[in-house]
Design an enzyme around this catalytic site. Structure first.
Site, short mmCIF file in Angstrom:
data_model
loop_
_atom_site.label_atom_id
_atom_site.label_comp_id
_atom_site.label_asym_id
_atom_site.label_seq_id
_atom_site.Cartn_x
_atom_site.Cartn_y
_atom_site.Cartn_z
N SER A 301 31.60 4.80 14.53
CA SER A 301 32.46 3.66 14.27
C SER A 301 32.54 2.72 15.47
CB SER A 301 33.85 4.15 13.84
OG SER A 301 34.62 3.12 13.31
N ASP A 312 21.44 -4.08 21.36
CA ASP A 312 20.87 -5.30 20.76
C ASP A 312 20.83 -6.46 21.73
OD1 ASP A 312 20.61 -3.83 18.47
OD2 ASP A 312 21.86 -5.10 17.21
N LYS A 326 28.72 5.22 10.95
CA LYS A 326 29.87 4.72 10.18
C LYS A 326 30.01 3.23 10.49
CE LYS A 326 34.78 5.35 9.15
NZ LYS A 326 35.33 4.04 9.54
#
Length: 399
Positions: A301, A312, A326
């Site tokens: 999460s 990224d 999640k």
């Protein structure tokens, strides 16, 4: 001219009266003797839920024992939420809501394991908290909880399972777990679980190490204090340990990311309603030093939001094993009477537009721990292969 004005006035009066009648009959029930005129939307809603009212009346009038109407209402609302088949969408009564809030705001008596639901509908251990009965009993990330005190549990009654594991300090609770297709029995003694989520230290070559066990309401402030303390010692690079961190409050995760990332995207969320569509940016300038993040199957999460943003945006690298997966955002509506509705309102996406729900994030460097090796609160640069790899990466990047 006068006659025309009178006609025009009459037409206007009829128009206003018609509009008032239209809006009143749509918005306000009107009584005529025994009959009541209600808005069309309400009538259609009553038609849709007529069977629910029939069942309520039958039980109220004919059930063998007297009905507690408040329990009947609570049960109906719980049924509405559970009918979606989403384990993260639940109606919480007063006890459930109180238990939920203690997870992010205080302490409670329990066994100290964080759980979630996997794609097969099993209740799976995301991670045991450090120093808790769950960790001491040898419960591991990935263990499936089959029953709690002889009550069978699964993803459809996640909140019930969590509630059963909590209880008075010093009392015992028995768990049946599935690990590697074998059943394991554990009996644990409940303790007060204190939520201390951030710890830090300085490793050799002035490489900082910060471990976060979850994201509660104090995590970002504690992280900032720890980071500033490391900076005063001449920080050259940073290792962030998110292993077995099950997530928590999105805002806290975003605040931590804002300390680390240069100006640009942290995360975006997309829901059915515009209010749930967010694009969250870092203000910059970020840490501007080498970063490595330790992750594993217990990183979930909010941990994945932070790890995904760092990966990224190419601010740092991920070391360890694939994360939990999640990628859902929950919202909580507090009804003001001690009850609340928690529901999935959006999916979140990493800066590259990836939703990791059910998939997880692959680290840049896949590193397994030695078999039977247990990570402790003290950083171990001799046996912790994941930490050693992260340390070597940062050391090689120090200018």
């Amino acid at each position: 001219m006068k006659r025309k004005r009178i006609i025009a006035g009459a037409v206007l009066l009829v128009f206003i009266s018609s509009m008032l009648t239209f809006y009143l009959t749509r918005l306000i029930p009107l009584a005529y003797g025994e009959a009541v005129i209600i808005p069309r939307e309400e009538y259609e809603l009553m038609q849709q839920y007529s069977k629910l009212f029939q069942v309520k009346n039958i039980l109220t009038n004919d059930y063998v024992d007297k009905i507690d109407q408040s329990k009947l209402v609570d049960g109906s609302i719980k049924g509405l939420a559970s009918s979606l088949g989403d384990p993260y969408t639940v109606y919480m009564d007063k006890k459930d809501y109180q238990d939920f809030t203690t997870q992010t705001t205080g302490s409670y008596a329990g066994v100290g394991i964080v759980v979630s639901v996997d794609n097969d509908g099993h209740i799976v251990v995301v991670s045991p908290m450090k120093g808790t009965p769950g960790e001491k009993a040898g419960i591991k990330s990935g263990d499936i909880i089959v029953s709690v005190d002889n009550v069978k549990v699964n993803g459809n009654n996640l909140d019930k399972a969590v509630s059963l594991m909590k209880g008075p300090q010093g009392t015992k609770v028995s768990l049946v777990l599935m690990r590697d297709n074998k059943l394991i029995n554990k009996t644990l003694t409940r303790e007060i679980i204190k939520l201390q989520t951030v710890s830090s230290t300085m490793l050799p070559n002035k490489i900082g190490y910060i471990k976060m066990t979850m994201f509660d309401e104090n995590t970002s402030a504690d992280f900032t204090k720890a980071l500033n303390n490391l900076k005063t010692q001449g920080l050259n690079g940073l290792i962030i340990d998110l292993r077995d961190n099950p997530g928590g409050i999105l805002e806290q995760c975003v605040n931590v990311a804002d300390e680390l990332l240069p100006k640009g995207l942290i995360v975006s969320t997309k829901g059915r309603n515009k209010k749930d569509n967010q694009v969250i940016y870092a203000k910059g300038p970020g840490l501007q030093k080498p970063i490595a993040v330790l992750v594993n199957g217990g990183s979930a999460s909010a941990s994945e939001i932070l790890a995904g943003a760092i990966k990224d945006r190419k601010v740092g690298v991920l070391v360890g094993t694939k994360t939990f997966g999640k990628g859902l955002v929950q919202s909580v509506i507090d009804f003001g009477d001690g009850t609340a509705l928690k529901y999935t309102s959006a999916r979140y996406y990493t800066p590259n537009g990836v939703n990791i729900q059910g998939k997880g994030i692959e680290p840049n460097y896949v590193v397994e721990l030695p078999k039977n090796y247990v990570v402790t609160d003290t950083p171990d640069l001799k046996g912790d292969t994941q930490l050693i790899k992260a340390y070597d990466i940062i050391k090689s990047e120090i200018k």
